[in-house]
Each structure stands twice: as structure tokens, then as C-alpha cells.
Design an enzyme around this catalytic site. Structure first.
Site, short mmCIF file in Angstrom:
data_model
loop_
_atom_site.label_atom_id
_atom_site.label_comp_id
_atom_site.label_asym_id
_atom_site.label_seq_id
_atom_site.Cartn_x
_atom_site.Cartn_y
_atom_site.Cartn_z
N ASP A 58 0.93 -1.23 -0.05
CA ASP A 58 0.03 0.02 0.01
C ASP A 58 0.90 1.26 0.00
OD1 ASP A 58 -2.47 1.57 0.19
OD2 ASP A 58 -3.07 0.58 1.96
N ASP A 116 -10.91 2.05 -3.22
CA ASP A 116 -11.15 1.88 -1.87
C ASP A 116 -12.92 1.80 -1.85
OD1 ASP A 116 -8.83 1.38 -0.50
OD2 ASP A 116 -8.75 3.21 0.40
C1 DGJ Z 1 -5.87 1.97 2.07
C2 DGJ Z 1 -6.23 0.74 1.11
O1 DGJ Z 1 -6.70 0.93 0.00
C3 DGJ Z 1 -7.22 -0.04 2.13
O2 DGJ Z 1 -7.78 -1.04 1.45
C4 DGJ Z 1 -6.38 -0.72 3.18
O3 DGJ Z 1 -5.52 -1.58 3.12
C5 DGJ Z 1 -6.13 0.67 4.23
N1 DGJ Z 1 -5.16 1.43 3.33
C6 DGJ Z 1 -5.25 0.00 5.34
O4 DGJ Z 1 -4.67 0.92 5.87
#
Ligand code: DGJ
Length: 707
Positions: free
Chosen positions: A441, A505
Site C-alpha cells: 500500500d 477503496d
Molecule cells: C488503504 C487501502 O486502499 C485499504 O484497502 C486498506 O488496505 C487501508 N489502506 C489500510 O490502511
């Protein structure tokens, strides 16, 4: 040396002229084989009241020649050598590539421009390199190859939006001046994706002449689409550099990121398919070729609330649903109880996991699943042990305090000790535990991102590539997902090291229709993370039935983003069925010879159609989504020109949300039982769709029937 050079794929080619001393691209598109008389046809009239000769628009678009557009190379040496004019000194030709070696000895610069074509995919790859040949440093401000674009191609389609609304489509017409799109976010970004189409005004998915461009780069970028007053259109796409970012010492070379480009005389679907094939054949490197495992990711199920017993329960439930890979998201490492803390401290939180990670991993593996884990290696929270020990590892300009993003700073990977520390942490983790998958990430944009006080955006991105490559080399069996708050790092540069994107997300199926539609222009279904979220979407609070959520997730690399322990029995049994359905269709959806089509439904812009067809055209699945109230009381027919008109097809409804009721008194007959229909009809007149409620979908399978 002949004045004309060609580079040919199977159906397209490039023709260059070189009589000005520098390469000019004079044709790109449908293959022209016979060059008779071309040179005379290339001669242009010279208008009054301008320069006394027609100035060639070379691949370097040097301003010193008398071109009044943005120069392809911009830079200087303390104010000198700012206006180079290059000459070809060598041309290296092979069957599938040309490299022009050019130089301006007076300015102390060497410029190499390479282009190659992959005849399998018809994708052209462009790259330029500039080398400083003088002893004083050369300050490079910008480098991009200049590609002339035919004048009737004046429509630019760009992609970008924001967090939870990635890959929105935008169209602009180039009538005067220039269209400039810049991304200064320090990552590929949600806002400005490095993918574009330039086409004529009739372009849609199935018609119109169009080029597609993709910059394989995960950092800042810019596009300049310009028309000169003498009517020449040109396109320049490259890395965006901050002032002082690149200084070339003698002998040093700067290379642009690779620019991939595809052409179609008949709409964007064909370009998309070229890009999909390019990714499949030339970019993706699977550790093992196998079906893409259905995932459960813990994030929206539990967020930071990590209780190993409970997570093991989630894992067992996941396996019962048919999940094949269980991914432990954020919250597992020391002190990571919320967003404010601990990034950088990549040690297991012993308070949460007193018995280590092994019991969870064993549970996952005993249930027959793979195990994945979340990491965000490029970041550091001010509230972390790492920051307390190494505050100087933050990317910033001394004397300034950069704004926090998600309460975190960027860790400067250009500092060797910081790089080594992070690699050592990841390496130890992947060595100690039986981990098959990393969700990598990256949750903030870069601001005043400096290395040794100079702009460090480009250097940080290269350091990130080095890090991820080193991790891949040390742990070649581990697959990696590229995530940046969802789809903030979706590009073919990072795809060299990764195997899947976390597309967004936003798990609201309605938003996902447009997000995934945008994604599909450049990337194939098997790398598109698409999860069934909770019935009430966390990022929009919209509610959807399981069928709609599942249908939207079906055409990607499917997963679940919910807590199966809390789901109702009914929801679980539905999800189980959809996971099973995905597995049945997966060989078709993910096959490297399958083709993805966006269907053009011009009579209702709230009706979206996707089709995946097997390479032999014998089998296909089609999904329709009604995203808002239908425009007309009765939908028109949807033609399917992609089918084979000489075959008959068995048309079968796999899933439908429509029923006789408030909106529809009578359902089209073909929906009531599988029907054999001629390809001749379907390719010409098409399918009569039912009346669909807003925010519902329909899934069909069409397979070749013996006539
Ligand atoms: C952002 C990501 O896009 C989410 O899916 C998740 O992993 C969060 N970060 C976790 O902090």
C-alpha cells in the site's frame, strides 16, 4: 542513408523521414507498404509572413529550429545550451526496432530515441535518453518525444478523478493552443491517470480512428497536446520534473519512462485489447501460472480491531465460502491501533498476537487457502519508534515541515540505510512466515519531497522500484498487489513487479461500474481487484443486494471485503454461490486469449454493458448494469458486432434481477429459457433487453450452438 525509414507491425506501421537531419514521423496508422512518390507528397507549402521555410516537426521539436510549440527537450547549463538542435549521427535498425542516435556537440548533448513494435500486440514502445557530453552539469527540465498527430484526431480522452472515484472519463477538444494535463502528486495518482486516447470526433468503443497512450511510470507526469498555428497537432508525454530535479554530470544519462502506444481504425476496444495483450505477454510475470485465487481481505471487516481468535474464525468461514487466499490487512504490527501510529515499525504486535502469526497462518493453510499480508513500506508515522530513532529519514526540505497525509510522512528510500532497514524488515517477515502474497500500500501524496534538499520525486520512485524488485528477487514465489488508497498507483511501470491492483477503496457496486469501466480501457480483468463489499457500502452508505454487488465483482479478480462472521446465513449462501459462479466463469474471464469489450449503448447512457469473449468466439459472458432510471420505458436492442455472424448462439440468462412487477408486465421470451439465435441477427439487430430497475444487473452466457 535513405530518407525514409519504416517500422512495421502486422497491421500498422510508422514512416520516418530524415532529410532534415533529424527524424520526423510522417505516418503512423494503417500499414502503408508502397512508398512511391511519398517524398513529393510530404513537401508542404510555405505561407507568407512566417519563416521562409517549412520547419520540420522532429521527434525532439527543438525550439531553435523555429518551432513555436513546447520543445521536446528543455534544460540549460547555467543559462547556456538552452536551445539545442540535434542531428542524426547513427541509426540502429532491426526488424522490430529503430534507434536514432542524435547529437548536438555544441550544446554537449546526445539524444537517443528508440521505438520498437511488438507485432503480436501491435503496441509501440517509445523511449528517449539524453546524455551530457560536456564537463559542466546540465540541468534537465523536461524530456518527451514529440509525436505528430493527424489533424482530424483532435479529441483527447483522459482519465482521473479522486479517492473512491478513480478512472473517470473526460473528453476535451483541441481547437486552439494546447491541452495540458499534469500530475504532481508524486505517485501515479487517483487524479490524473497516465492513460489517454487521442481520436477523431466519432470515436466510441467500436468505431473511429484512435490512438491510446500509456506512460509506464508511477510518479509525476505531464501530457501536452498542442496545435500550432500552421495546423500541426503534436503530443508530448513524459515525466514531470520539478526545478533542479535532474542535473546530469558529464557522461550521465537521463531516460524517460517508457511510453506505450496502440492504434485502432475502429474504436477504443481494439486499442484496449492491444494493451491487455501487451500486459499479458510482455509485462506480467507470474511466479506460477494458476487461476487467480478468490480473496478475502480483512480491512472493511475488522479495520484495526485485530483479535487472532476472531480472525481465525473469519478465515474458517472464508474457506467455507470458497475463498482461496486470506489477506490480513493493516493493524497487525507493533503499536498499529489506529491510523496515527506505527508505520515503519514492521514487527509483529505481540500484544495482539501473543502466540505469533503462526496459529493464524496455520489455520489459513489448513483450510486450503493462501496467506497474504498488508504492508506500507514507503511511509513513516511521526508517532513510531522508527521516527523517534531516525527523524532525518523523512522526505523534506530542511527548515520546512511538510504537511502530513493520513498522519504520515514519506520515508526517504534514497537514503541507503533507510532502504536497507525496510528491505531487511520485509525480508525477515517473508522469510519467517509462510506468506504467499503482499498487499503493498502507499497512502499519501508527496509534498516538498526532497532528497538532500533537492526535489526527490523521481529518485524516490526509482528507489521504490529497486526495493520492490529486490523483494521480488529475494522472494520470487510471493505475489504482490499494488495499492495506493485504492487505485492511486495503477500503471504499467509498477506492473513490472506486481500482479494485481487494488482498483479502488470504493466497494459500492454502483460506483465500481464506472471505476472498473475506466480501468478496463488499459488493464485486463485478471489484474483488477474487485471485491464484494458489505450490503451497505462503507464509503457511500448506499445499499445493494448481494446479486448486484457480486455481478459487478465477477468480471475482475474477485474477492470479498466484508466480515463473513457477521454476515447473515442468507448472504453467506448467496456469496458462496457467486464465488462458485466466478470460479466456473474464471477460465473464460481470465484466459489470455479472451477479449474484453465495452458495449456501446448509445440510446441509454445509464446502461453499461461488458462482454468477455473467448479467443475462438465460441463462448462469451455479457453483463449489463442499469446504473440509473432507464432513459426510455422500453430499452432498445443492443447489437453485438463482436460475435461471429456465421454461427448460431445459445443465449442463456445466468443471473437476473428483473422480474415481472412494477416496471415490467412482460419479459422478453428469450429470457425465459435458453434460446438459439443466429449470429447474423445478434451482430446486426441484437438482443432485446428487459426493463431493468436502477442499480441492477443481468448476466448472460452466449455459446456457439450447432446450427
Ligand atoms: C488503504 C487501502 O486502499 C485499504 O484497502 C486498506 O488496505 C487501508 N489502506 C489500510 O490502511
Amino acid at each position: 542513408m535513405s530518407n525514409l525509414l519504416t517500422l512495421s507491425g502486422n497491421r500498422t506501421n510508422l514512416i520516418f523521414r530524415t532529410d532534415s537531419g533529424m527524424p520526423e514521423l510522417v505516418h503512423w496508422g494503417k500499414q502503408i507498404k508502397d512508398l512511391t512518390g511519398i517524398e513529393a507528397m510530404l513537401d508542404k507549402p510555405v505561407p507568407q509572413a512566417g519563416l521562409d521555410q517549412m520547419i520540420p516537426l522532429t521527434l525532439a521539436a527543438e525550439s531553435g529550429r523555429g518551432l513555436f510549440c513546447a520543445a521536446g527537450i528543455q534544460g540549460h547549463r547555467q543559462g547556456l545550451d538552452w536551445s539545442p538542435i540535434f542531428t542524426i549521427v547513427d541509426v540502429l535498425e532491426s526488424e522490430q526496432a529503430i534507434e536514432f542516435v542524435c547529437e548536438d556537440a555544441r550544446a554537449g548533448l546526445k539524444l537517443n530515441i528508440e521505438v520498437s513494435v511488438d507485432p503480436k500486440t501491435e503496441i509501440y514502445t517509445w523511449q528517449a535518453h539524453v546524455t551530457n557530453t560536456k564537463s559542466e552539469g546540465y540541468q534537465l527540465d523536461h524530456l518527451a518525444i514529440t509525436l505528430p498527430i493527424a489533424g482530424h484526431l483532435d479529441q483527447l480522452r483522459s482519465f482521473g478523478g479522486r479517492w473512491c472515484q478513480e478512472f473517470r472519463e473526460h473528453s476535451s477538444l483541441l481547437e486552439h493552443g494546447a491541452i495540458r494535463i499534469e500530475s504532481r502528486h508524486g505517485r501515479t495518482s487517483h487524479q490524473k491517470s497516465p492513460f489517454w486516447f487521442v481520436g477523431d470526433r466519432t470515436v466510441n468503443n467500436n468505431q473511429g480512428e484512435v490512438f491510446g497512450f500509456h506512460l509506464a511510470w508511477s510518479g509525476n507526469h505531464s501530457l501536452n497536446f498542442e496545435v500550432t498555428s500552421d495546423g500541426r497537432h503534436l503530443l508530448q508525454i513524459g515525466e514531470l520534473l520539478f526545478p533542479g530535479e535532474i542535473t546530469l554530470e558529464q557522461g550521465e544519462t537521463y531516460s524517460t519512462p517508457k511510453l506505450y502506444a496502440g492504434y485502432s481504425p475502429s474504436g477504443m476496444n481494439q486499442v484496449s485489447q492491444s494493451f491487455h495483450q501487451h500486459i499479458r505477454h510482455n509485462i506480467l510475470k507470474w511466479p506460477v501460472e494458476k487461476p487467480r485465487p478468490v480473496i478475502l481481505n480483512t480491512w472493511e471487516g475488522i479495520y484495526f480491531d485485530h483479535d487472532p481468535e476472531y480472525i481465525m474464525q473469519m478465515a474458517r468461514k472464508s474457506a467455507e465460502l470458497g475463498v482461496e487466499r486470506f489477506v490480513l490487512d493493516d493493524g497487525w504490527f507493533e503499536g498499529r491501533d489506529n491510523e496515527y501510529t506505527a508505520l515503519g515499525d514492521w514487527y509483529l504486535d505481540k500484544k495482539k498476537y501473543p502466540n505469533g502469526l503462526e496459529p493464524l497462518i496455520d489455520t489459513v493453510k489448513d483450510a486450503g487457502m493462501e496467506f497474504g499480508i498488508w504492508l506500507e513500506p514507503e511511509m513513516i508515522n511521526p508517532d513510531s519508534n522508527l521516527y523517534r530513532k531516525h527523524p532525518d529519514w523523512v522526505m523534506k526540505v530542511e527548515g520546512y515541515e511538510p504537511p502530513l497525509g493520513r498522519y504520515q510522512h514519506v520515508l526517504n528510500l534514497q537514503i541507503p540505510e533507510a532502504f536497507d532497514y525496510i528491505f531487511e524488515r520485509i525480508d525477515e517477515l517473508l522469510t519467517r512466515y509462510d506468506i504467499d502474497y503482499v498487499k503493498w500500500d502507499m497512502n499519501r501524496q508527496l509534498v516538498q519531497a526532497a532528497h538532500q534538499n533537492k526535489p526527490g520525486f523521481s529518485g524516490q520512485n526509482y528507489a521504490f522500484y529497486r526495493l520492490i524488485e529486490k523483494v521480488r528477487n529475494a522472494h520470487p514465489s510471493v505475489e504482490i498487489e499494488s495499492c495506493a488508497s485504492g487505485g492511486g498507483r495503477v500503471d504499467m511501470g509498477v506492473m513490472e513487479y506486481t500482479h494485481r491492483f487494488w482498483t479502488s477503496d470504493c466497494n459500492d457496486a454502483l460506483e465500481r461500474v464506472s471505476i472498473q469501466n475506466g480501468f478496463s480501457y488499459f488493464f485486463p480483468p485478471e489484474v483488477m481487484g474487485a471485491h464484494i463489499g458489505a450490503d451497505e457500502a462503507h464509503t457511500t452508505q448506499r445499499k445493494h443486494k448481494t446479486m448486484f454487488r457480486a455481478l459487478v465483482a465477477l468480471f475482475g479478480h474477485m474477492g470479498l471485503e466484508l466480515d463473513p462472521v457477521k454476515s447473515t446465513e442468507q448472504e453467506l449462501s448467496e456469496i458462496k454461490e457467486f464465488v462458485a459462479l466466478h470460479k466456473t466463469l474464471r477460465p473464460l474471464i481470465h484466459d489470455t486469449s479472451s477479449r474484453f469489450y465495452r458495449l456501446d449503448i448509445t440510446t441509454d447512457d445509464c446502461l453499461v454493458g461488458w462482454m468477455i469473449q473467448s479467443g475462438d468466439k465460441q463462448d462469451c459472458v455479457i453483463a449489463f448494469f442499469q446504473t440509473a432510471m432507464p432513459r426510455f420505458a422500453v430499452p432498445t436492442r443492443v447489437t453485438l458486432p463482436q460475435l461471429d455472424s456465421s454461427q448460431n448462439y445459445q443465449v442463456e440468462v445466468l443471473l437476473k434481477e428483473q422480474e415481472i412487477g412494477y416496471a415490467m408486465k412482460h419479459e422478453p421470451e428469450w429470457m425465459q429459457q435458453p434460446e438459439t439465435v443466429s449470429g447474423d441477427w445478434l451482430t446486426t439487430q441484437g438482443l432485446q433487453l428487459p426493463i431493468m430497475y436502477p442499480e441492477t444487473g443481468l448476466l448472460l452466457r452466449l455459446s456457439s450452438a450447432k446450427s
